[in-house]
Design a protein around this motif. Structure first.
Motif, mmCIF file in Angstrom:
data_model
loop_
_atom_site.group_PDB
_atom_site.id
_atom_site.type_symbol
_atom_site.label_atom_id
_atom_site.label_comp_id
_atom_site.label_asym_id
_atom_site.label_seq_id
_atom_site.Cartn_x
_atom_site.Cartn_y
_atom_site.Cartn_z
ATOM 1 N N ARG A 149 0.840 -1.199 0.000
ATOM 2 C CA ARG A 149 0.000 0.000 0.000
ATOM 3 C C ARG A 149 0.872 1.244 0.000
ATOM 4 O O ARG A 149 2.080 1.161 0.195
ATOM 5 N N CYS A 150 0.250 2.391 -0.235
ATOM 6 C CA CYS A 150 1.032 3.584 -0.508
ATOM 7 C C CYS A 150 0.417 4.825 0.131
ATOM 8 O O CYS A 150 -0.805 4.991 0.139
ATOM 9 N N VAL A 151 1.270 5.676 0.656
ATOM 10 C CA VAL A 151 0.894 7.032 1.071
ATOM 11 C C VAL A 151 1.457 7.985 0.026
ATOM 12 O O VAL A 151 2.648 7.923 -0.300
ATOM 13 N N ALA A 152 0.610 8.842 -0.511
ATOM 14 C CA ALA A 152 1.038 9.804 -1.523
ATOM 15 C C ALA A 152 1.550 11.070 -0.848
ATOM 16 O O ALA A 152 0.861 11.649 -0.001
ATOM 17 N N VAL A 153 2.736 11.487 -1.224
ATOM 18 C CA VAL A 153 3.311 12.736 -0.730
ATOM 19 C C VAL A 153 3.172 13.758 -1.852
ATOM 20 O O VAL A 153 3.851 13.674 -2.877
ATOM 21 N N ALA A 154 2.279 14.720 -1.666
ATOM 22 C CA ALA A 154 1.886 15.634 -2.739
ATOM 23 C C ALA A 154 2.794 16.856 -2.801
ATOM 24 O O ALA A 154 2.345 17.997 -2.681
ATOM 25 N N THR A 155 4.081 16.604 -3.011
ATOM 26 C CA THR A 155 5.019 17.716 -3.169
ATOM 27 C C THR A 155 4.990 18.263 -4.592
ATOM 28 O O THR A 155 5.282 19.438 -4.814
ATOM 29 N N THR A 156 4.656 17.399 -5.539
ATOM 30 C CA THR A 156 4.684 17.786 -6.949
ATOM 31 C C THR A 156 3.331 17.671 -7.613
ATOM 32 O O THR A 156 2.929 18.539 -8.392
ATOM 33 N N LEU A 157 2.611 16.593 -7.321
ATOM 34 C CA LEU A 157 1.319 16.333 -7.942
ATOM 35 C C LEU A 157 0.195 16.504 -6.934
ATOM 36 O O LEU A 157 0.381 16.272 -5.738
ATOM 37 N N PRO A 158 -0.998 16.887 -7.394
ATOM 38 C CA PRO A 158 -2.140 16.953 -6.486
ATOM 39 C C PRO A 158 -2.584 15.560 -6.084
ATOM 40 O O PRO A 158 -2.367 14.581 -6.809
ATOM 41 N N GLY A 159 -3.205 15.448 -4.937
ATOM 42 C CA GLY A 159 -3.641 14.152 -4.444
ATOM 43 C C GLY A 159 -4.541 13.405 -5.402
ATOM 44 O O GLY A 159 -4.476 12.173 -5.503
#
Length: 230
Positions: free
Chosen positions: A181-191
């Motif tokens: 599973r994954c947590v998205a880190v929205a430094t570049t892309l929107p969630g």
């Protein structure tokens, strides 16, 4: 059993993707290419630099030449980012807290040894990772699962117990292909650009190990990867 945490580096430990894009753009300019590097990285961020560069050409480039281009891009990136290196807000506190809670922690990145040192050693982050896997350790980079599968194997962790932290779409798909599973880190892309993350965070001030366990219970299985995203 506590889950295992596996972190990507660029865009996750540090917010450096805009600088990476600028370095690619300068390289493309020198090569007489008009490709928009920022848009290109929205799709291909997470791949090794040589693969990203090859994608811009309509014909095959010899590996030796790709390596030269990648080295040029790396020099540009390091020069641009030299005085800007800093950990993402809340990262160190989160890592310390996760370690205190008994989590195993690994790093799986498409970057190689010198680039790893450029970030990890300068910011004194290497101490927080039990295992570090880079591009030279696996035959296939992201979106293939190799990077995360090998990191988990070295940590002695089953895929279903692993949570990956990623800022790139190809990295998210690599996690799902590895059964994680994954947590998205929205430094570049929107969630909204990500497929099915456990959570979307701007930085690590928005997450605690306890909250991560709650989110894990809400998504008992890893999402299936989507072919259209790779």
């Amino acid at each position: 059993m506590k889950p295992t945490l596996i972190f990507d580096m660029d865009g996750v430990l540090v917010d450096n993707t805009p600088v990476q894009a600028r370095a690619f753009q300068l390289l493309f300019r020198d090569l007489g290419l008009t490709t928009n590097a920022r848009q290109l990285l929205r799709r291909l961020n997470g791949m090794p630099a040589g693969d990203i560069i090859q994608s811009v050409f309509r014909h095959s480039i010899p590996q030796k030449q790709l390596d030269i281009y990648a080295e040029q891009r790396e020099f540009l990136y390091r020069t641009l980012y030299w005085s800007k290196r800093r950990a993402l807000p809340g990262l160190v506190a989160f890592l310390k807290s996760a370690r205190a809670e008994g989590f195993n922690i690994g790093l799986g990145t498409g970057s190689g040894g010198p680039t790893l040192s450029y970030i990890l050693d300068h910011l004194d982050l290497r101490q927080y990772f039990d295992v570090i896997i880079g591009k030279d350790d696996v035959p296939n980079g992201k979106p293939h699962p190799d990077t995360y599968s090998l990191t988990a194997a070295k940590l002695g962790a089953k895929p279903e117990s692993c949570i990956v932290f990623e800022d790139a779409l190809l990295g998210e798909q690599a996690a799902y292909r590895a059964g994680m599973r994954c947590v998205a880190v929205a430094t570049t892309l929107p969630g909204k650009a990500f497929q099915a993350p456990l959570a979307v965070i701007k930085d690590f001030t928005e997450l605690t190990p306890a909250r991560l366990l709650e989110l894990l219970a809400q998504q008992p299985e890893a999402p299936r990867p989507q072919k259209r995203r790779v």
